[in-house]
Design an enzyme around this catalytic site. Structure first.
Site, PDB file in Angstrom:
ATOM      1  N   MET A  10      21.412   5.362   7.818  1.00 57.06           N
ATOM      2  CA  MET A  10      20.989   4.660   6.597  1.00 57.06           C
ATOM      3  C   MET A  10      21.208   5.534   5.361  1.00 57.06           C
ATOM      4  SD  MET A  10      17.439   3.326   8.341  1.00 57.06           S
ATOM      5  CE  MET A  10      17.179   4.908   9.149  1.00 57.06           C
ATOM      6  N   THR A  83      16.117   8.848   5.635  1.00 64.17           N
ATOM      7  CA  THR A  83      16.204   7.844   4.591  1.00 64.17           C
ATOM      8  C   THR A  83      14.938   7.921   3.752  1.00 64.17           C
ATOM      9  OG1 THR A  83      16.163   5.438   4.190  1.00 64.17           O
ATOM     10  CG2 THR A  83      15.234   6.199   6.248  1.00 64.17           C
ATOM     11  N   THR A  85      14.349   4.989   1.377  1.00 60.99           N
ATOM     12  CA  THR A  85      14.047   3.568   1.219  1.00 60.99           C
ATOM     13  C   THR A  85      13.342   2.977   2.436  1.00 60.99           C
ATOM     14  OG1 THR A  85      15.916   3.244  -0.283  1.00 60.99           O
ATOM     15  CG2 THR A  85      15.049   1.287   0.835  1.00 60.99           C
ATOM     16  N   CYS A 196      16.875   9.811  -2.763  1.00 66.92           N
ATOM     17  CA  CYS A 196      17.879   9.194  -1.903  1.00 66.92           C
ATOM     18  C   CYS A 196      18.810  10.317  -1.476  1.00 66.92           C
ATOM     19  CB  CYS A 196      18.647   8.110  -2.666  1.00 66.92           C
ATOM     20  SG  CYS A 196      19.847   7.211  -1.692  1.00 66.92           S
ATOM     21  N   THR A 197      19.038  10.436  -0.184  1.00 72.91           N
ATOM     22  CA  THR A 197      19.853  11.554   0.310  1.00 72.91           C
ATOM     23  C   THR A 197      21.182  11.647  -0.421  1.00 72.91           C
ATOM     24  OG1 THR A 197      18.867  11.299   2.493  1.00 72.91           O
ATOM     25  CG2 THR A 197      20.891  12.572   2.357  1.00 72.91           C
ATOM     26  N   GLU A 198      21.816  10.499  -0.635  1.00 77.14           N
ATOM     27  CA  GLU A 198      23.149  10.503  -1.240  1.00 77.14           C
ATOM     28  C   GLU A 198      23.136  11.013  -2.677  1.00 77.14           C
ATOM     29  OE1 GLU A 198      23.056   7.723   2.159  1.00 77.14           O
ATOM     30  OE2 GLU A 198      21.827   7.895   0.354  1.00 77.14           O
TER      31      GLU A 198
END
Length: 229
Positions: A10, A83, A85, A196-198
């Site tokens: 995710m 994740t 979220t 958010c990791t990204e």
């Protein structure tokens, strides 16, 4: 060394960061040929995001709970969701297993308090910014959260889902995110959470003038502390 259980997918970019940083962390701490003991289960991000779009959170929780049970059966000593979220269903997932969940919100809040920061900006997906599940968890530790102005939410969500989860890191996107962080600073926050990791692929501490709390990096460190204790 305890075995770390990971629920990922995710996105897969997020899972890759967790896997890489856990391995690097153990190597840095123990040296030699050391590597972490891991159990990883990944879900189909397309299926999960489809359910998210339809707000079928109970079903999402069931999917992640089943993945968690598989990780537990495989020998994990504790569990992590890769994740932010989908921590929205963290309680449902934790209730499905007999091993503890290392909750990202608890980890991040403790890091903020340790640095004397009790009011933070929070940037993440639209769900994470607009739903109170994460900010309320931070509040139990005495950390107040400020999210970007509503006009930025759709754009941030698109940047995450249309660019970053595919590994596309664009300078123009970084510039706008830095502008949003500056707005949060003007609003009185003492630091900013990259929720958010990204986003950690996009923004680094040298890019901004206020303390950055990279949630995934902190989560990984907490997992290593526990696994190697």
């Amino acid at each position: 060394m305890e075995t770390i259980g990971l629920i990922g997918g995710m996105s897969w970019e997020s899972s890759a960061v967790y896997y890489r940083d856990l391995n690097l962390g153990v190597q840095q701490r123990l040296g030699g040929l050391s590597s972490p003991k891991l159990v990883l289960s990944t879900v189909d991000f397309a299926e999960v995001t489809h359910l998210e779009d339809e707000e079928r959170w109970q079903q999402i929780g069931e999917l992640l709970a089943e993945a968690a049970r598989g990780v537990e059966r495989a020998g994990a000593d504790f569990l992590m969701l890769c994740t932010t979220t989908f921590h929205k269903v963290a309680d449902q997932v934790e209730a499905a297993v007999g091993i503890p969940l290392v909750h990202l919100g608890d980890v991040v809040a403790r890091a903020c308090v340790a640095q004397g920061v009790t009011t933070v900006g929070f940037i993440g997906t639209k769900v994470a910014m607009e739903d109170a599940f994460f900010t309320e968890r931070l509040a139990t530790h005495g950390v107040k959260t400020v999210v970007p102005a509503a006009e930025h939410h759709e754009w941030l969500n698109s940047a995450i889902y249309e660019e970053l989860v595919h590994g596309h890191v664009l300078p123009r996107t970084r510039s706008r995110v830095v502008e949003i962080i500056d707005e949060l600073w003007d609003a009185g926050v003492g630091g900013v959470l990259l929720g958010c990791t990204e986003l950690e692929l996009l923004v680094k501490q040298p890019d901004v003038d206020i303390p950055v709390f990279p949630c995934t990096t902190l989560h990984v460190a907490a997992a290593l502390d526990r696994a190697l204790a």
